[in-house]
Write an enzyme that holds these catalytic residues in place. Structure first.
Site, PDB file in Angstrom:
ATOM      1  N   ARG A  63      -4.563   4.557  13.535  1.00 25.05           N
ATOM      2  CA  ARG A  63      -5.768   4.336  12.743  1.00 25.05           C
ATOM      3  C   ARG A  63      -6.148   2.861  12.708  1.00 25.05           C
ATOM      4  NH1 ARG A  63      -4.362   0.652  10.532  1.00 25.05           N
ATOM      5  NH2 ARG A  63      -3.241   0.278   8.604  1.00 25.05           N
ATOM      6  N   GLU A  69      -8.899  -3.030   2.255  1.00 19.68           N
ATOM      7  CA  GLU A  69      -7.559  -3.454   2.667  1.00 19.68           C
ATOM      8  C   GLU A  69      -6.664  -3.699   1.454  1.00 19.68           C
ATOM      9  OE1 GLU A  69      -6.075  -2.605   5.492  1.00 19.68           O
ATOM     10  OE2 GLU A  69      -7.739  -3.655   6.433  1.00 19.68           O
ATOM     11  N   HIS A  70      -5.456  -3.154   1.536  1.00 25.25           N
ATOM     12  CA  HIS A  70      -4.464  -3.318   0.467  1.00 25.25           C
ATOM     13  C   HIS A  70      -4.982  -2.802  -0.868  1.00 25.25           C
ATOM     14  CE1 HIS A  70      -1.206  -5.392   2.552  1.00 25.25           C
ATOM     15  NE2 HIS A  70      -2.152  -5.985   3.266  1.00 25.25           N
ATOM     16  N   ASP A  72      -5.137   0.864  -1.116  1.00 19.48           N
ATOM     17  CA  ASP A  72      -4.729   2.289  -1.187  1.00 19.48           C
ATOM     18  C   ASP A  72      -3.597   2.494  -2.188  1.00 19.48           C
ATOM     19  OD1 ASP A  72      -2.873   1.001   0.527  1.00 19.48           O
ATOM     20  OD2 ASP A  72      -2.723   2.694   1.916  1.00 19.48           O
ATOM     21  N   GLY A 182      -0.728  -3.176  14.126  1.00 23.21           N
ATOM     22  CA  GLY A 182      -1.564  -2.857  12.971  1.00 23.21           C
ATOM     23  C   GLY A 182      -2.374  -1.600  13.183  1.00 23.21           C
ATOM     24  N   SER A 184      -0.874   1.388  13.150  1.00 18.62           N
ATOM     25  CA  SER A 184      -0.093   2.456  12.530  1.00 18.62           C
ATOM     26  C   SER A 184       0.560   3.400  13.515  1.00 18.62           C
ATOM     27  CB  SER A 184      -0.970   3.288  11.596  1.00 18.62           C
ATOM     28  OG  SER A 184      -1.280   2.542  10.494  1.00 18.62           O
ATOM     29  N   ASP A 230      -2.726   5.250   6.072  1.00 16.58           N
ATOM     30  CA  ASP A 230      -2.467   5.469   7.498  1.00 16.58           C
ATOM     31  C   ASP A 230      -2.263   6.946   7.800  1.00 16.58           C
ATOM     32  OD1 ASP A 230      -2.385   2.790   7.253  1.00 16.58           O
ATOM     33  OD2 ASP A 230      -0.239   2.580   7.652  1.00 16.58           O
ATOM     34  N   ASN A 278       4.664  -5.777   7.740  1.00 13.70           N
ATOM     35  CA  ASN A 278       5.069  -4.896   6.641  1.00 13.70           C
ATOM     36  C   ASN A 278       6.290  -4.079   7.016  1.00 13.70           C
ATOM     37  OD1 ASN A 278       4.076  -2.892   8.333  1.00 13.70           O
ATOM     38  ND2 ASN A 278       3.496  -1.638   6.591  1.00 13.70           N
ATOM     39  N   TYR A 287       4.545  -7.324   1.916  1.00 15.58           N
ATOM     40  CA  TYR A 287       3.892  -6.089   1.496  1.00 15.58           C
ATOM     41  C   TYR A 287       4.410  -5.583   0.141  1.00 15.58           C
ATOM     42  CZ  TYR A 287       1.626  -1.577   1.973  1.00 15.58           C
ATOM     43  OH  TYR A 287       0.820  -0.485   1.770  1.00 15.58           O
TER      44      TYR A 287
HETATM   45  P1  NG1 Z   1      -0.197  -0.860   8.442  1.00 13.28           P
HETATM   46  O1  NG1 Z   1      -0.856  -2.101   8.806  1.00 13.28           O
HETATM   47  O2  NG1 Z   1      -0.643   0.256   9.341  1.00 13.28           O
HETATM   48  O3  NG1 Z   1       1.270  -0.915   8.404  1.00 13.28           O
HETATM   49  C1  NG1 Z   1      -0.165  -0.897   5.741  1.00 13.28           C
HETATM   50  C2  NG1 Z   1       0.143   0.294   4.875  1.00 13.28           C
HETATM   51  C3  NG1 Z   1      -1.140   0.983   4.370  1.00 13.28           C
HETATM   52  C4  NG1 Z   1      -2.084  -0.025   3.732  1.00 13.28           C
HETATM   53  C5  NG1 Z   1      -2.282  -1.233   4.676  1.00 13.28           C
HETATM   54  C6  NG1 Z   1      -3.085  -2.341   4.046  1.00 13.28           C
HETATM   55  C7  NG1 Z   1       2.270   1.322   5.622  1.00 13.28           C
HETATM   56  C8  NG1 Z   1       2.893   2.407   6.393  1.00 13.28           C
HETATM   57  N1  NG1 Z   1       0.933   1.269   5.625  1.00 13.28           N
HETATM   58  O4  NG1 Z   1      -0.736  -0.450   6.953  1.00 13.28           O
HETATM   59  O5  NG1 Z   1      -0.816   2.014   3.464  1.00 13.28           O
HETATM   60  O6  NG1 Z   1      -1.619  -0.433   2.479  1.00 13.28           O
HETATM   61  O7  NG1 Z   1      -1.048  -1.794   5.088  1.00 13.28           O
HETATM   62  O8  NG1 Z   1      -4.371  -1.922   3.693  1.00 13.28           O
HETATM   63  O9  NG1 Z   1       2.941   0.550   4.986  1.00 13.28           O
HETATM   64 MG    MG Z   2       2.805   0.658   9.995  1.00 12.73          MG
END
Ligand code: NG1
Ligand code: MG
Length: 537
Positions: A63, A69-70, A72, A182, A184, A230, A278, A287
């Site tokens: 996705r 952003e940040h 959810d 990024g 996912s 994600d 993250n 994160y």
């Molecule tokens: P990504 O960048 O795909 O790891 C993470 C979180 C999301 C969301 C975004 C920031 C995980 C698996 N996913 O995404 O839930 O918080 O950062 O918007 O940690």
């Molecule tokens: Mg991820």
């Protein structure tokens, strides 16, 4: 000027993971030739490897996030889309009476040199709450499969779904989502593994919302206290549509069409090639700290303004969404009167500023505002997921979350109105829509960089270059601290933006990339379909 109406009103799609038999049901025409070759190769490879045919494939896409952003994990809606890039988990279940049935799960990957084969014994998973070791700095690729497997077993048990015992299985994974970019890839592998195990152990149909919720929680065993964006984007994806994902009262996704405007809206993705942060090993500094900052801010605000106890998200703590809804006295999240909505946002931001008069608080100071002993606070909020932080910033993080949620509301209602009207507008008439959408993305980037502090110089630079070469808007997407940027570009400017990025970013910072690495780093991206189960006939 752009209108922010009509309000979004789409029927939610059916809540069952579709079973498909033709590639047309998954991919659009431009992708069919490549996907046909890829799936045929997978079928042949499976047969060669295991001397038996694969019988089904669990398929989940990656996705990108358009905006939101940040937020959810504060339970505010977000607007991601699924990618065409996906992970395929090809499976053969060996029947009880097959001479090769040995109680083993053999997990292989088509990129076997990067992702070596792993072998597991089904017996080791008799207790669905088995431990997954995530202590190593570099997580083995198989932990994402194990997280999915654990989620399937755990949630089937908790929901008393009729399941058969875990059978002997042969599995071959083929992923096309660039890892650690990024996009996912991790969530796509967790979702597809979870679906594969469910498909192998139950005959009942599988609900998308069940798959999302169980994948979110099972991915958390890897040490990141993630929200649900994600997994929701991956599972609910609809080709040519972004998804307005809401988490309350249940997880739902409303598809919002993004492609059939005149001139078409396009998206360009550019990977900074700085590794996103993250992952389990870096989550504790970044994160997970943001999640705690958002939760503690919400709890302190609720206490100070006496709005009552907030609903607790996944046993962890209250959310800023909960506080916001209480202040505004409204639960549903559609765009009402725009000016009134804006006033509500200002009022909540004012309260945040009134409550947190500086940008850094020690843990003792935070605990005092919360009315708890520091050690109790630490035990409650800072032990379940690893955290390394001496100071917390509650003010700037909260302002980002509140304002970003309003940007999602504006962006999605603009998109919704544009798909109703834009097709009838000339290029010059549609221009204000692009500019308004782009401005929201740019504001999101500024807020991520300055208030949420989750961007980085390379990502900032990518967004600046993209804008210079004609993008209407550009921002980081995903966790940040590296990873990708997403730019909103009119169809006639896509080549300019991509060439500009190649010339000014990649040729300067990464002059040694091969042509194929470069194609993987920067490209135009379209929204693809979500998770499916493909029966191989
Ligand atoms: P990504 O960048 O795909 O790891 C993470 C979180 C999301 C969301 C975004 C920031 C995980 C698996 N996913 O995404 O839930 O918080 O950062 O918007 O940690
Ligand atoms: Mg991820």
């Amino acid at each position: 000027p752009p209108t922010y109406s009509p309000p979004l009103s789409f029927p939610p799609p059916e809540d069952v993971v579709p079973t498909v038999t033709r590639l047309h049901d998954i991919y659009s025409s431009p992708d069919l030739a490549h996907q046909t070759a890829r799936w045929s190769a997978l079928v042949a490879r499976f047969k060669a490897l295991y001397d038996r045919p694969m019988t089904f494939v669990a398929r989940s896409p990656g996705r990108v996030n358009l905006i939101g952003e940040h937020i959810d994990y504060s339970w505010f809606p977000v607007l991601p889309m699924a990618t065409v890039h996906d992970v395929l988990v090809a499976v053969c279940v060996l029947p009880e009476n097959d001479p090769s049935t040995d109680g083993r799960i053999i997990l292989s990957n088509v990129s076997s040199s990067k992702y070596p084969t792993r072998v597991f014994n089904t017996q080791d998973f008799q207790d669905p709450f088995f431990e997954i070791s995530t202590t190593k700095t570099d997580l083995d690729w198989s932990v994402y499969f194990l997280a999915g497997l654990k989620g399937a077993l755990m949630f089937s048990k908790l929901c008393s779904t009729e399941t058969s015992p875990l059978p002997t299985m042969r599995i071959l994974v083929d992923g096309e989502i660039p890892p650690r970019a990024g996009l996912s890839a991790s969530s796509a592998l967790v979702c597809s593994s979870l679906l594969a195990i469910l498909a192998a152990t139950t005959t009942s149909s599988i609900e998308k919302s069940f798959l999302v919720n169980s994948s979110v929680i099972s991915e958390r065993v890897l040490g990141v206290n993630s929200g649900g964006m994600d997994q929701a984007a991956s599972v609910f994806g609809v080709r040519d549509h972004a998804l307005l994902v809401d988490f309350r009262p249940l997880v739902t996704a409303k598809p919002v069409r993004v492609l059939d405007t005149v001139p078409p809206l396009c998206f360009v993705l550019a990977n900074s090639l700085v590794v996103a942060a993250n992952r389990a090993e870096t989550g504790p500094d970044k994160y997970n700290v943001r999640v705690v900052e958002a939760v503690l801010a919400a709890e302190i605000l609720a206490r100070k303004y006496g709005v009552g106890r907030l609903e607790i998200r996944d046993g962890f703590g209250g959310t800023l969404r909960g506080f916001y809804d209480r202040v505004c006295g409204k639960e549903d999240w559609t765009m009402g009167d725009r000016e009134a909505e804006e006033r509500a946002v200002r009022e909540v931001v004012r309260r945040v500023q009134e409550t947190f008069d500086k940008d850094r608080y020690s843990l003792d100071e935070v605990a005092e505002m919360l009315g708890q002993k520091t050690e109790d606070m630490v035990r409650k909020y800072m032990t379940r997921f690893p955290i390394r932080a001496k100071y917390l910033n509650l003010r700037d993080r909260s302002i980002h979350v509140i304002e970003e949620s309003f940007r999602v509301k504006c962006f999605s209602s603009l998109l919704a109105s544009s798909t109703h009207h834009l097709r009838t507008l000339s290029t010059s008439e549609s221009r204000p829509y692009f500019d308004a959408l782009g401005a929201l993305m740019n504001a999101s980037q500024a807020s991520c960089a300055n208030l949420f502090e989750c961007s980085c110089p390379e990502v900032d630079e990518l967004t600046q270059i993209a804008r210079r070469y004609g993008a209407a808007g550009s921002r980081m997407t995903g966790t940040g601290w590296g990873g990708c940027t997403l730019s909103l570009v009119r169809a006639d400017k896509v080549a300019d933006v991509i060439n500009g990025l190649k010339k000014e970013y990649y040729a300067v910072r990464y002059p040694d990339l091969s042509p194929s690495q470069l194609e993987q780093a920067v490209f135009a991206i379209r929204p693809g379909n979500g998770t499916v189960l493909a029966k191989i006939t």
